[in-house]
Design an enzyme around this catalytic site. Structure first.
Site, PDB file in Angstrom:
ATOM      1  N   SER A 170       0.805  -1.209   0.000  1.00  0.00           N
ATOM      2  CA  SER A 170       0.000   0.000   0.000  1.00  0.00           C
ATOM      3  C   SER A 170       0.844   1.268   0.000  1.00  0.00           C
ATOM      4  O   SER A 170       1.659   1.476  -0.873  1.00  0.00           O
ATOM      5  CB  SER A 170      -0.951  -0.046   1.203  1.00  0.00           C
ATOM      6  N   HIS A 171       0.675   2.090   1.031  1.00  0.00           N
ATOM      7  CA  HIS A 171       1.339   3.386   1.113  1.00  0.00           C
ATOM      8  C   HIS A 171       2.759   3.265   1.653  1.00  0.00           C
ATOM      9  O   HIS A 171       3.459   4.268   1.741  1.00  0.00           O
ATOM     10  CB  HIS A 171       0.515   4.300   2.023  1.00  0.00           C
ATOM     11  N   ASP A 176      -2.462   6.392  -3.561  1.00  0.00           N
ATOM     12  CA  ASP A 176      -1.298   5.763  -2.933  1.00  0.00           C
ATOM     13  C   ASP A 176      -0.731   4.631  -3.781  1.00  0.00           C
ATOM     14  O   ASP A 176      -1.104   4.464  -4.941  1.00  0.00           O
ATOM     15  CB  ASP A 176      -1.688   5.259  -1.545  1.00  0.00           C
ATOM     16  N   ASP A 199      -1.120   1.351  -4.125  1.00  0.00           N
ATOM     17  CA  ASP A 199      -1.986   0.410  -4.837  1.00  0.00           C
ATOM     18  C   ASP A 199      -3.306   1.031  -5.266  1.00  0.00           C
ATOM     19  O   ASP A 199      -4.215   0.319  -5.707  1.00  0.00           O
ATOM     20  CB  ASP A 199      -2.231  -0.844  -3.994  1.00  0.00           C
ATOM     21  N   ASP A 242      -5.832   2.536  -3.719  1.00  0.00           N
ATOM     22  CA  ASP A 242      -7.112   2.510  -3.001  1.00  0.00           C
ATOM     23  C   ASP A 242      -7.331   3.755  -2.144  1.00  0.00           C
ATOM     24  O   ASP A 242      -8.457   4.090  -1.801  1.00  0.00           O
ATOM     25  CB  ASP A 242      -7.293   1.217  -2.181  1.00  0.00           C
ATOM     26  N   ARG A 243      -6.254   4.454  -1.795  1.00  0.00           N
ATOM     27  CA  ARG A 243      -6.425   5.680  -0.995  1.00  0.00           C
ATOM     28  C   ARG A 243      -6.516   6.908  -1.901  1.00  0.00           C
ATOM     29  O   ARG A 243      -6.037   6.880  -3.034  1.00  0.00           O
ATOM     30  CB  ARG A 243      -5.232   5.880  -0.064  1.00  0.00           C
ATOM     31  N   LYS A 291     -11.674   0.104  -0.994  1.00  0.00           N
ATOM     32  CA  LYS A 291     -11.665   1.542  -1.145  1.00  0.00           C
ATOM     33  C   LYS A 291     -11.066   1.862  -2.508  1.00  0.00           C
ATOM     34  O   LYS A 291     -10.299   1.072  -3.060  1.00  0.00           O
ATOM     35  CB  LYS A 291     -10.926   2.223  -0.005  1.00  0.00           C
TER      36      LYS A 291
END
Ligand code: G16
Length: 539
Positions: A111-112, A273, A275, A277-278, A372
């Site tokens: 992710s982030h 981010d 991947d 999703d954010r 998300k």
């Protein structure tokens, strides 16, 4: 097919969102293989099923995908849909699982968190509804990983450069365009004509942070919506995210923040981010807190074609501000408070009890997928701006004047000593029962507890999901340990204060929250215990 002997690792317990570790941990012999075999052993329906596979392009993505394809063939998977070059965003995986009726999907991402040989790597499994595997599945994978003694693999390598079908043994591997299906879904939800017209007279900038959304942004914002090349920043995915940290917060997305707060700022700014999703959303000289973003999206969803008939309900994670609850009450729809982690929204979405949901950690989405979705949230804002003809600042001010303002901030103490972090939590937990009625700094505590969630759909219970302290004034603070870090512990302190619709909405956020922050620090001895003068990140 080969069977390889292995020995268990003891640390393969998935956290808030899959298994995240340092890349060097994943690069150890058998580490990824053990986890993936545990997954195939637990999710029996993958035998003969379809698996969606892709990642955010970070270092080790290619190696991991080749490994998983060989193991999928050896474990009897019938078909793998893999993104070209191994690229698929998290929301795209969620959509592809649903669209193709796949058994599940694997996303390779931390992710982030930063990538590269010195950075982080991760793997998460999504189930047939497109959402993150529930705790029952991740717990079973962890249990299996503790006793595993062999894994299955096969010969064969699939080049991921060309679209099309190939085979590894009896398994079909389809290399698919990572963007096409997702872009079509977005176009079906929003009024692209209205957004295109708005972009004809307004400027936007989107920062993909050298992460997975670059190709998606080029197709959606650039080609389909006509935003000029100048609108797109850092849209080439790179294995180490251009040496950056793909977390769209004021610290790591400072180039975007500088632009939006500088001279001649564009009308609209956004980022996502690692991947995809954010998301974060900015206007000229203004940053929209993710909690406010959820509330604004809920209040204005009816202006967007897909949600024209209204929303069924709203859910937010517990630490997310209660701004969305106020909107839900005004709309006469239910509001749900769930633990941190997208997996907790799945049942509510599947049961049709909510349409939109979101988290303070820069995640917002709807029932169009079960993850998300950063680009979806950004398109929601663009569609709302186009429909209302207001600036981002005007939309926010109007929102606060209607529903009141929830001043909100999160203070992160990253990579602190794990024992010290646990001691801070224990100190607060030990006092919870005595706190109601106590007064300090002109605030009176009305309630305090450790959050437990009772899932209204399947009756499952999740305990110890964070400590809450509520005040008579409508303020609140929450403290919990992050479940996504890879070294030491990260303590999160979430601060919130409410100013009614006719109150002063123009105060400095940190100044408004300083009383609550001081009370939190006094009750927990936080800074003294973790040896920090200040949080590492304030967002
Ligand atoms: C993950 C989860 C989110 C969660 C976030 C922060 O996001 O999917 O539900 O809010 O981590 O979790 P924590 O506070 O435990 O670090 P992502 O974008 O990292 O996958």
């Amino acid at each position: 097919m080969q069977t390889i002997t292995t020995t268990p690792f003891t640390d393969q317990k998935p956290g808030t969102s899959g298994l995240r570790k340092r890349t060097v941990v994943f690069a150890q012999e058998h580490y990824l293989e053990n986890f993936v075999q545990s997954l195939f052993d637990v999710v029996g329906e993958l035998r003969g099923g379809t698996l969606v596979l892709g990642g955010d392009g970070r270092f080790h993505n290619d190696v991991a995908i080749a490994t998983i394809i060989r193991m999928a063939a050896a474990n009897g998977v019938a078909r793998v849909l893999v993104g070209q070059h191994g690229i698929l965003s998290t929301p795209a995986v969620s959509h592809l699982i649903r669209h193709h009726g796949a058994t599940g999907g694997i996303v390779l991402s931390a992710s982030h968190n930063p990538g590269g040989p010195e950075g982080d790597f991760g793997i998460k499994y999504n189930v047939g509804n497109g959402g993150p595997a529930p705790t029952s599945v991740t717990d079973a994978i962890f249990e299996r990983s503790k006793v595993i003694d062999s894994y299955k693999t096969a010969e064969g390598d699939v080049p991921l450069t060309e679209l099309g079908e190939q085979s590894v043994g009896d398994m079909m591997v389809c290399v698919i365009d990572p963007v096409a299906d997702y872009a079509a879904l977005m176009e079906s939800l929003f009024d692209f004509d209205a957004i295109r017209n708005w972009l004809g007279t307004h400027a936007m900038v989107f920062d993909a942070m050298h992460a997975v959304t670059g190709p998606y942004a080029r197709e959606i914002f650039g080609r389909r919506l006509g935003a000029g090349e100048g609108a797109l920043m850092n849209c080439d995915p790179s294995p180490d995210f251009g040496g950056g940290h793909p977390d769209p917060n004021p610290v790591y997305a400072s180039a975007l923040f500088d632009r939006m707060f500088g001279e001649d700022a564009p009308d609209f700014g956004a980022a996502s981010d690692g991947d995809g999703d954010r998301n974060i959303v900015l206007g000229r000289g203004v940053y929209v807190s993710p909690s406010d973003s959820l509330a604004v999206i809920a209040a204005n969803a009816h202006l967007v074609p897909a949600y024209r008939d209204g929303i069924a309900g709203v859910a937010r994670s517990m630490p997310t501000s209660r701004a969305a609850d106020v909107v839900a009450a005004a709309l006469g729809v239910p509001a749900f408070e769930t633990p941190t982690g997208w997996k907790y929204f799945g049942n509510l979405l599947d049961a049709g009890r909510i349409t939109v949901c979101g988290e303070e950690s820069a995640g917002t989405s709807s029932d169009h997928v079960r993850e998300k979705d950063g680009l979806w949230a950004i398109l929601m804002w663009l569609n709302i701006l186009a429909a209302r003809g207001l600036t981002v600042t005007e939309v926010l001010h109007d929102h606060w004047a209607t529903y009141g303002r929830h001043y909100y901030s999160r203070h992160d103490y990253e990579e602190v000593d794990a024992n010290a972090a646990r001691s801070v939590m224990a100190t607060l937990e030990g006092q919870l029962a005595d706190l109601p009625g106590r007064e300090s700094h002109g605030e009176r505590i009305s309630a305090a507890d450790s959050f437990t969630y009772h899932d209204p759909v399947d009756g499952s219970v999740a305990q110890n999901q964070g400590l809450r302290v509520m005040f008579d004034s409508g303020a609140r603070f929450v403290m919990r340990l992050s479940g996504t870090g890879t070294s030491g512990a990260t303590l999160r302190l979430y601060l919130e204060a409410y100013e009614p619709a006719d109150g002063d909405h123009a105060q400095d956020v940190q100044a408004r929250l300083s009383r609550i922050a001081a009370i939190a620090d006094e009750l927990t001895a936080l800074r003294k215990t973790v040896f920090r003068d200040a949080p590492s990140v304030v967002s």
